[in-house]
Structure formats: structure tokens, C-alpha cells
Design a protein around this motif. Sequence first.
Motif, short mmCIF file in Angstrom:
data_model
loop_
_atom_site.label_atom_id
_atom_site.label_comp_id
_atom_site.label_asym_id
_atom_site.label_seq_id
_atom_site.Cartn_x
_atom_site.Cartn_y
_atom_site.Cartn_z
N LYS A 61 0.76 -1.16 0.13
CA LYS A 61 -0.01 0.10 0.07
C LYS A 61 0.81 1.15 -0.09
O LYS A 61 0.34 2.31 -0.35
N HIS A 113 -1.43 -0.96 9.30
CA HIS A 113 -2.13 -1.05 7.98
C HIS A 113 -3.59 -0.99 7.87
O HIS A 113 -4.13 -0.38 7.06
N PHE A 124 -5.19 1.97 5.72
CA PHE A 124 -5.97 1.72 4.80
C PHE A 124 -7.39 0.48 4.90
O PHE A 124 -7.80 0.07 3.96
N GLU A 139 -3.38 -9.74 -2.75
CA GLU A 139 -2.30 -8.82 -3.38
C GLU A 139 -0.98 -9.00 -3.14
O GLU A 139 0.00 -8.65 -4.12
N ASN A 173 0.79 -5.00 -6.14
CA ASN A 173 0.81 -3.54 -6.28
C ASN A 173 2.34 -2.94 -6.42
O ASN A 173 2.29 -2.06 -7.36
#
Lengths: 222, 428
Positions: B65, B145, B149, B389, B407
Motif C-alpha cells: 500500500k 495497515h 487503509f 495482493e 501492487n
Amino acid sequence: MKKAILLPLMTAALFTGCSRSGKQVWHDTKTAAKQIGKGFKTLWGTKDAPQHYAAQNDFFSTVDEEYSIIDEAEEGITVESIPQPQISPGDQGAPIPGIESFVQPAGSLSAIFKNIHFDCASNKIIGSQNTSALKKIASYMKEHKNTYLFVEGHCDERGAADYNLALGTRRANAVREYLVKMGVNPEHLFSTSYGWERPLTREHNESAWKVNRRTEFKLYTR
Amino acid sequence: MYRLFGFLLMGMTLFAEKISVELSAQSGLIPATLLPIEHGEDGAIGIYERKLEKAFRFDLHFSGKMLLVDPKSHVKLRVSAVGDGYPAASNETSTPQISLRPTVRGGTITLACSRFGQTKTYSAPLTGIFARDKARIHQICDKLHEVLFNAKGIASRKIAYTLKMKDPSHPKGYRAEIWESDWDGSHAHRISSAKDFSLTPVYWPGQQKLLYVNYRTGLSKIHVLDLKQKTSRPFLSVRGNQMLPTISRDGSFVAFISDAAGASDLFVVDLRRGRKPTRFSHARGATHASPTFSPKTSQIAFVSDFTGQPQIYVATLDLTHRASPVRLTEKNRQNTCPAWSPDGTKLVYVGLTDGVRQLWIYDFKTKSEKQLTFDPINKECPTWAPSSEHIAYNTAEGAEIFLLSLNLGESVRISREGGEKKFPTWQP
């Protein structure tokens, strides 16, 4: 039509995939032609027709008391493969001990229980060397009725690890079925697969791959 | 409407001064800085503190992220206007949004997170034992995190795998054990018996257990390993071999491959109805492998070489009614090792591409296949992190485990000790 498909396919087959014997190329060419024929048939289907199996019968099979199947009333299906022995060696209460009591054939036995070798991505037993070896093994097993045999299936490094484990199983069971069809007691034959997890050689060439694509044998005499 | 585009300059950003970083806003990465660790009592920063800082850096960087950048860098966003399809450019710069500083004070490790003028701190007591302190750092990063997020972090999740090494003293010539490590490969330790030959572990969701294949008797049998009690027992009493087990995300179904009927068949167990398996497939002359459940347990994907080469199929998971499987993969000659993402939107698998086994993604929304990796190393056995992810996989040559952040678009090797590491599985 078939010849028109087969000739270019054979030519293409010779240059693709791993190296194969002429017989294997012919077998693979026939398989490819069959699939192309199926492809032409589906070509005239709906635009988004999913690629189903040719017949549902190809995907399901019959019942066993240890496990169920779907649609037990299905007709026309025969089980071509031979079920595994009822006893698992080494299990609690089993009359046969586990693999630690099975030994690699030595001395004169090593000449009988030779490794069986396979073509790339195949579990078919072909070649006179292989069939001759299996006949000798079958003969020995029928004569020595107190002997039990472990058939271990192995692969070369070129397939993914998961597929290799499953393919090794097919190879071991192909040898097992061959021996059963030659009259060996199926309850004396156990099979397993190590995929590529126990190679004989770690070199990266055709010879090494051929050596690794094998079944090996371990013996136990009661 | 503005469309943002750009590209990442990964390695340079962490080491150069006053570097501009062009960041693709479509990547979703938020630029952040991790300041050097400080000793709150003005003590010296020693090797131990540096190790703690390094642990923070890994967890934050690979969270997927954030993009950790040099504190002196300026983030440049290239902004374009979509007119008649041809973008025009203008520039806008800003400093990284998030500033993070780890501090050691009074036997406590604290991570201060500053964003938009506000600072929050996350602390944990230090033990002086690195493995334990690292676990606390993982927890801090996961908590951060979640706050930043609104999604659970994965730093505390473990990865189990098979570690295999040549051992002439072992009856099989090789030793294969189940090991477990942190997600960065640290704190690796054996969790199965050293005497067995064990492969293909898979965590049991919601329980301190995992399933794995054990060759103790010579046949391959699925066993249940109790991680708390450190005991192992057979899972099923079906004849023949069992391999490649998988468990549904709700823990209600198990699927595996077995030759109980003499072929390489796919079996499914509905655990709500006991442990009697159902033979779900039998394609004559075909090899089946690698089942994987959809997250809602309504479908199952698996490998079959029914058409001559291994391809990936999907079937409705209904043990009362036959449903024809549908083939998913078309682009590559051979496709294996499917794994369904926890969010259900994708399937990662291995496709033989120009002679190399590469990772591919099948997107269920677009019904398309996309190549994920391109380097010339054969890969296999991908497994999803709970985030959907991140992917862990092993290379074939050398057999090391890698972590791939989708990502970041970056892979890093996480396995460390000797031997061959294969069949990774991520703790759900």
C-alpha cells in the motif's frame, strides 16, 4: 480429410515438445488429429461455447464403499483402472510392514527388477525393453507368492511439481496394472509417486531426463 | 476528468537525495518515508536497533500500500486531461504523505505515524529476543495497515513450505520436512517430524492445524498436523495414495488427488457430512492435479490433461449433480498449479510460456489471461496471501521461495537456509 490433417501434424510434431521416438510421434499425431476433429465440431457451436468434456461419462465413474460418486445409477461406465489394494502397508494392524522393510532389489534380483522408463509426459508402457522387463517381474512375482512389491513413479524436472506428483502416480499405476493383467495378485502390488522429488540425476539434458522418467521397485518377502 | 499516469522508479528512490519519484496513481501506492530509528534516551543505535529498523522497512515496503521513499524526495504526480483520447500533461509536486519513525525507549519499540499534521503511535514492549520482537513489529505494522487503509495487514501471517535436502542416511536418500517462517522468510523452523518424507502443506483455516502429505509407510497419505500439540495423524482411511490437498476458506471442504480407484482422480470431502470422500471426477486416460476452491466454496478449479496437455478447468461444486467442467486456460500449451485468490476475482497459475514456466493471472471479471512474470526462471506452486495482493511461489531451479507484491510489481526472495524450498502455502 484425416490424411490432410495427419501429414502436416506429423511434420510439426517432429519439431515440437521433447524428443520422442517415432512410435510416440505417431501416437501423439493421432491424438492431435482427434482433438482437431473435435475442434472443428465445436467451431460451429455457439460463440461462447465452453470447452466441455466430449461426454459427461468421461468425467465420472462408479461407486466404491470407501468413497461415494455422483449419480450412482450411471450406466455404461466401466472402470478401466484397477483399484488399489485394500491394505495399506505399515498401517496399524496391517499384515505388511511399511516401506522401511522393503529393499532395493540386489544381486540377481536387480537384473529382473529393472527400472521401467517412459516417454516425456506419458504413462504409456512402450518398447520391448520395458515389456520384457515387466514379463520377467510378473513371472517372478507369480512364482514367489510371499513377495510384495512397491512400484515408485518418478518424473523428470520439466513439468511443474504438482503435475509431476500426479503423473508419477499414473506411471506407477500403469506398471501395476500391467503386472496385474499378467496375473500378479493386485493385493501384493503397491504404487506411489515422488514426482521429481527424488531424481536419480540432477543433470539437465535428454539422457538425465530419460533416466529420471521411471518407475523403481522395492521388495518385501514375508 | 483527469487521468493520472506515470511510472515507478523503484530502486533509486531509497538511496538518492532530492530525487523526484514519478508515481502512477493508478498503482494505489501512497508515498511514505521511514525515518532512521532513534533511541529515545539518546542511547547509541546498535546492531539490534538496526535489525529492528530493517524489519520495519520490509513490512512497510512490501505491505503493497505504501512506497517507501527517501525523506528528501519530492513526489511528482503527472496529471493529464483526457480530451479526445490524447492526454495533455501538467505537473504537481508534493512531499510524501506519510512519515514514519521507529523509536526505542525504556524497553519499548514505538512507531510514530504522521499524516496530514496528525501523529499516532503504536508501541510494544521489547524482549531482547529478536524473533519475538520481530513478531511485535509485524503486529505493529499490521495494526498501522488496518488504521491507514482499512484492510488487514499480512505481516503477521506465516508461510509453511517443504524443505528438502539430500541425506544419504535417510531411507529415501532425501529428507523432506514441513517448515514454517515469517512472511519475510525469517524465524524459519521445522514443524513436522524429521523422520518422515513430507510434502505440500496447506493451512487449515481457523484452526491451528495444517494438512500435508506424508510418505511414512511408503504410500503418500494426507495427515493432519496439530501445530499446538505438535502431533500428526492420518486424515482419511481411503486406500491408495492421496496428494495435493486443499481446504476451502470456510474449512468445510477438502479436495485432493487420489489413485484409490487406480487412476489419478479428484476427490472432495464435505466435512459437514463426515470424512467419506466423493470421487468428483474420472476422466479416462487423464491426469488430475492441484484442486483449488473458490472463496465461497461454490466452485472448484483443477488441472486435467484430458485434451492431451495439462489445462485448468472449473466446475460447480455440487456433490449431488454432475456438472461439466469448463476450461479456463487457452493461451499456453501447458497450465498447472492454479490457486484461487481469497477475494475470488482471480486465479494465479503457472503457464509454460516460450519454454519457461511463468506466473499468469486469470481475471474472472474480464475472463482474460494475463502474464505476470517474464524473467527466464521457471516458477511453480503459487499461493495467495489473505490480502489477494501478494503471491508466494518457488523457483524450480535452486528451489527458493519468492514473495511477489502485485501492487509494487516487485518480487523478493524470502527463503534463506540451505536445501530446496517448495510448495509454499500462506496462512489464511
